[in-house]
Design a protein around this motif. Structure first.
Motif, PDB file in Angstrom:
ATOM      1  N   SER A 159       8.151  -5.334  10.310  1.00 11.77           N
ATOM      2  CA  SER A 159       6.963  -5.718  11.076  1.00 11.77           C
ATOM      3  C   SER A 159       5.900  -4.633  11.091  1.00 11.77           C
ATOM      4  CB  SER A 159       7.343  -6.073  12.511  1.00 11.77           C
ATOM      5  OG  SER A 159       8.089  -7.265  12.560  1.00 11.77           O
ATOM      6  N   LYS A 160       6.284  -3.397  11.387  1.00 14.42           N
ATOM      7  CA  LYS A 160       5.294  -2.317  11.540  1.00 14.42           C
ATOM      8  C   LYS A 160       4.455  -2.107  10.283  1.00 14.42           C
ATOM      9  CE  LYS A 160       7.370   0.335  15.307  1.00 14.42           C
ATOM     10  NZ  LYS A 160       7.925   1.640  15.741  1.00 14.42           N
ATOM     11  N   PRO A 161       5.079  -1.853   9.139  1.00 19.64           N
ATOM     12  CA  PRO A 161       4.250  -1.638   7.936  1.00 19.64           C
ATOM     13  C   PRO A 161       3.479  -2.889   7.518  1.00 19.64           C
ATOM     14  CG  PRO A 161       6.585  -1.695   7.366  1.00 19.64           C
ATOM     15  CD  PRO A 161       6.511  -1.626   8.850  1.00 19.64           C
ATOM     16  N   LEU A 162       4.053  -4.066   7.748  1.00 16.56           N
ATOM     17  CA  LEU A 162       3.339  -5.303   7.389  1.00 16.56           C
ATOM     18  C   LEU A 162       2.096  -5.477   8.249  1.00 16.56           C
ATOM     19  CD1 LEU A 162       6.217  -7.893   6.809  1.00 16.56           C
ATOM     20  CD2 LEU A 162       4.672  -6.941   5.098  1.00 16.56           C
ATOM     21  N   ILE A 163       2.222  -5.199   9.530  1.00 16.31           N
ATOM     22  CA  ILE A 163       1.072  -5.324  10.434  1.00 16.31           C
ATOM     23  C   ILE A 163      -0.016  -4.325  10.048  1.00 16.31           C
ATOM     24  CG2 ILE A 163       0.279  -5.074  12.827  1.00 16.31           C
ATOM     25  CD1 ILE A 163       3.173  -6.016  13.625  1.00 16.31           C
ATOM     26  N   LEU A 164       0.376  -3.105   9.726  1.00 16.30           N
ATOM     27  CA  LEU A 164      -0.611  -2.100   9.297  1.00 16.30           C
ATOM     28  C   LEU A 164      -1.361  -2.574   8.055  1.00 16.30           C
ATOM     29  CD1 LEU A 164       1.438   1.192   9.838  1.00 16.30           C
ATOM     30  CD2 LEU A 164      -0.531   0.400  11.183  1.00 16.30           C
ATOM     31  N   GLU A 169      -6.226  -5.056   5.583  1.00 18.08           N
ATOM     32  CA  GLU A 169      -6.850  -6.122   4.784  1.00 18.08           C
ATOM     33  C   GLU A 169      -7.888  -6.903   5.578  1.00 18.08           C
ATOM     34  OE1 GLU A 169      -6.557  -6.722   1.568  1.00 18.08           O
ATOM     35  OE2 GLU A 169      -5.161  -5.047   1.327  1.00 18.08           O
ATOM     36  N   ARG A 170      -7.601  -7.166   6.847  1.00 17.08           N
ATOM     37  CA  ARG A 170      -8.560  -7.953   7.638  1.00 17.08           C
ATOM     38  C   ARG A 170      -9.828  -7.165   7.948  1.00 17.08           C
ATOM     39  NH1 ARG A 170      -5.401  -8.312  13.545  1.00 17.08           N
ATOM     40  NH2 ARG A 170      -6.419  -6.501  14.505  1.00 17.08           N
ATOM     41  N   GLU A 183       0.324 -13.406   0.185  1.00 16.68           N
ATOM     42  CA  GLU A 183       0.186 -12.415  -0.894  1.00 16.68           C
ATOM     43  C   GLU A 183       0.214 -10.987  -0.365  1.00 16.68           C
ATOM     44  OE1 GLU A 183      -3.348 -13.689  -2.902  1.00 16.68           O
ATOM     45  OE2 GLU A 183      -2.223 -14.888  -4.376  1.00 16.68           O
ATOM     46  N   ILE A 184      -0.335 -10.768   0.826  1.00 13.80           N
ATOM     47  CA  ILE A 184      -0.286  -9.438   1.442  1.00 13.80           C
ATOM     48  C   ILE A 184       1.166  -9.035   1.700  1.00 13.80           C
ATOM     49  CG2 ILE A 184      -0.838  -8.136   3.543  1.00 13.80           C
ATOM     50  CD1 ILE A 184      -3.415  -9.899   3.723  1.00 13.80           C
ATOM     51  N   ILE A 185       1.935  -9.982   2.234  1.00 15.81           N
ATOM     52  CA  ILE A 185       3.342  -9.717   2.558  1.00 15.81           C
ATOM     53  C   ILE A 185       4.165  -9.559   1.279  1.00 15.81           C
ATOM     54  CG2 ILE A 185       5.402 -10.646   3.698  1.00 15.81           C
ATOM     55  CD1 ILE A 185       3.372 -12.178   5.567  1.00 15.81           C
ATOM     56  N   ARG A 186       3.951 -10.450   0.327  1.00 15.50           N
ATOM     57  CA  ARG A 186       4.688 -10.383  -0.945  1.00 15.50           C
ATOM     58  C   ARG A 186       4.417  -9.068  -1.680  1.00 15.50           C
ATOM     59  NH1 ARG A 186       2.630 -16.392  -2.589  1.00 15.50           N
ATOM     60  NH2 ARG A 186       4.226 -17.637  -1.549  1.00 15.50           N
ATOM     61  N   GLN A 187       3.166  -8.643  -1.640  1.00 15.25           N
ATOM     62  CA  GLN A 187       2.800  -7.415  -2.341  1.00 15.25           C
ATOM     63  C   GLN A 187       3.479  -6.206  -1.717  1.00 15.25           C
ATOM     64  OE1 GLN A 187       0.825  -7.522  -5.218  1.00 15.25           O
ATOM     65  NE2 GLN A 187       1.664  -5.456  -5.429  1.00 15.25           N
ATOM     66  N   TYR A 188       3.592  -6.209  -0.379  1.00 16.73           N
ATOM     67  CA  TYR A 188       4.281  -5.095   0.285  1.00 16.73           C
ATOM     68  C   TYR A 188       5.745  -5.052  -0.147  1.00 16.73           C
ATOM     69  CZ  TYR A 188       6.581  -2.196   3.722  1.00 16.73           C
ATOM     70  OH  TYR A 188       7.357  -1.212   4.297  1.00 16.73           O
ATOM     71  N   TYR A 189       6.406  -6.202  -0.131  1.00 18.23           N
ATOM     72  CA  TYR A 189       7.808  -6.270  -0.554  1.00 18.23           C
ATOM     73  C   TYR A 189       7.961  -5.794  -2.001  1.00 18.23           C
ATOM     74  CZ  TYR A 189      10.184  -8.578   3.366  1.00 18.23           C
ATOM     75  OH  TYR A 189      10.776  -8.847   4.583  1.00 18.23           O
ATOM     76  N   LYS A 190       7.026  -6.213  -2.844  1.00 18.18           N
ATOM     77  CA  LYS A 190       7.079  -5.841  -4.263  1.00 18.18           C
ATOM     78  C   LYS A 190       6.898  -4.330  -4.445  1.00 18.18           C
ATOM     79  CE  LYS A 190       4.984  -6.945  -8.742  1.00 18.18           C
ATOM     80  NZ  LYS A 190       3.929  -7.727  -9.437  1.00 18.18           N
TER      81      LYS A 190
END
Length: 290
Positions: A159-164, A169-170, A183-190
């Protein structure tokens, strides 16, 4: 293509339908469960806050020539108790609630539920009657507010890094579509070489949907209603699709119910999952009102 009702035979069996009885379908969807109840010569009041689902189910039931004892109600199921009072219906013989989204909601454009929706991040089941959207949450809520939603509701480990990343991005431009958020979430995982059995966006999208539609608080109200609106000897059957929902139902039953039917929750068979992959996480819990 109508949405395939999950655990259809098992759910109908668990209701022990009485001919000429009155039943509530709290989540009408495309009417799959309701049709089977109507075929047993019972009356069904079908609630769904999505007007499109009401339209689809009504036309489908008319095509089956089963509309005589069917009453569609375009309202959230939290209004069941007040509706029955207005109709001077004291109690009903049983209730079913399938808490999953219909297929058209999951995959449709302009709804925001889909990871691949290029035009919306709405997630309201009834846009005419609801104001808060997932787009508003993603673009205006603080770090702490988003953390509360993603961790407590979605149980997202990152949650923390995804929210950052979302906030970063916003600040460049508003996040206005399901696809952009995914895509923001997928890119972080990738980037972090993280792996997920399902789409990495699943938990975040689920938590947003639950928040927008007040699903947990509404489910708690519905469960409490069953104690008041179902006749003694009548049954309630609820199908959940994720651990948060199932925990609420399970804890309610443990606290309030003495007669569980059957004793163990029912899950889809391998054959059903093969035919309908969307059923894989479904759990049916049923109980009798004494």
């Amino acid at each position: 293509n109508y949405h395939s009702p999950v655990l259809l035979k098992e759910t109908i069996s668990s209701l022990s339908i009485i001919p000429n009885g009155i039943y509530i379908d709290a989540t009408l969807g495309h009417g799959g469960h309701t049709i089977e109840i109507l075929k047993q010569n019972a009356t069904v009041y079908g609630f769904d806050q999505d007007p499109k689902n009401i339209e689809i189910a009504t036309q489908r039931i008319k095509s089956e020539k089963l509309e005589k004892k069917f009453y569609p109600i375009n309202q959230n199921f939290i209004n069941i108790k007040s509706f029955l009072k207005k109709q001077k219906i004291n109690k009903v013989n049983g209730l079913i609630a399938d808490l999953g989204l219909s297929q058209n909601q999951q995959t449709g454009r302009d709804r925001g539920f889909s990871f691949n929706d290029t035009t919306s991040l709405d997630m309201r089941l009834n846009p005419k009657k609801q104001t808060l959207t997932a787009e508003e949450i993603i673009n205006t809520y603080s770090f702490d507010q988003l953390y509360e939603i993603f961790t407590k509701i979605g149980q997202e480990l990152y949650s923390k890094p995804l929210i950052l990343q979302i906030i970063k991005e916003r600040q460049k431009s508003p996040i206005k579509s399901g696809l952009k958020l995914a895509e923001i979430i997928r890119q972080y995982y990738k980037n972090k070489h993280l792996h997920s059995k399902t789409d990495p966006s699943t938990k975040v999208f689920l938590s947003l949907r639950i928040m927008v539609n007040k699903e947990y608080s509404n489910l708690t109200k519905l469960l409490n209603y069953t104690l008041e609106i179902i006749k003694s000897g009548g049954n309630a059957s609820l199908i959940t699709f994720h651990s948060g929902e199932d925990r609420i139902v399970k804890q309610f039953i443990q606290k309030n119910i003495s007669k569980i039917i059957p004793q163990k929750p029912i899950k889809p068979s391998f054959e059903e999952i093969k035919k309908n992959p969307l059923s894989r996480s479904a759990i049916l819990r049923s109980y009798k009102i004494i």
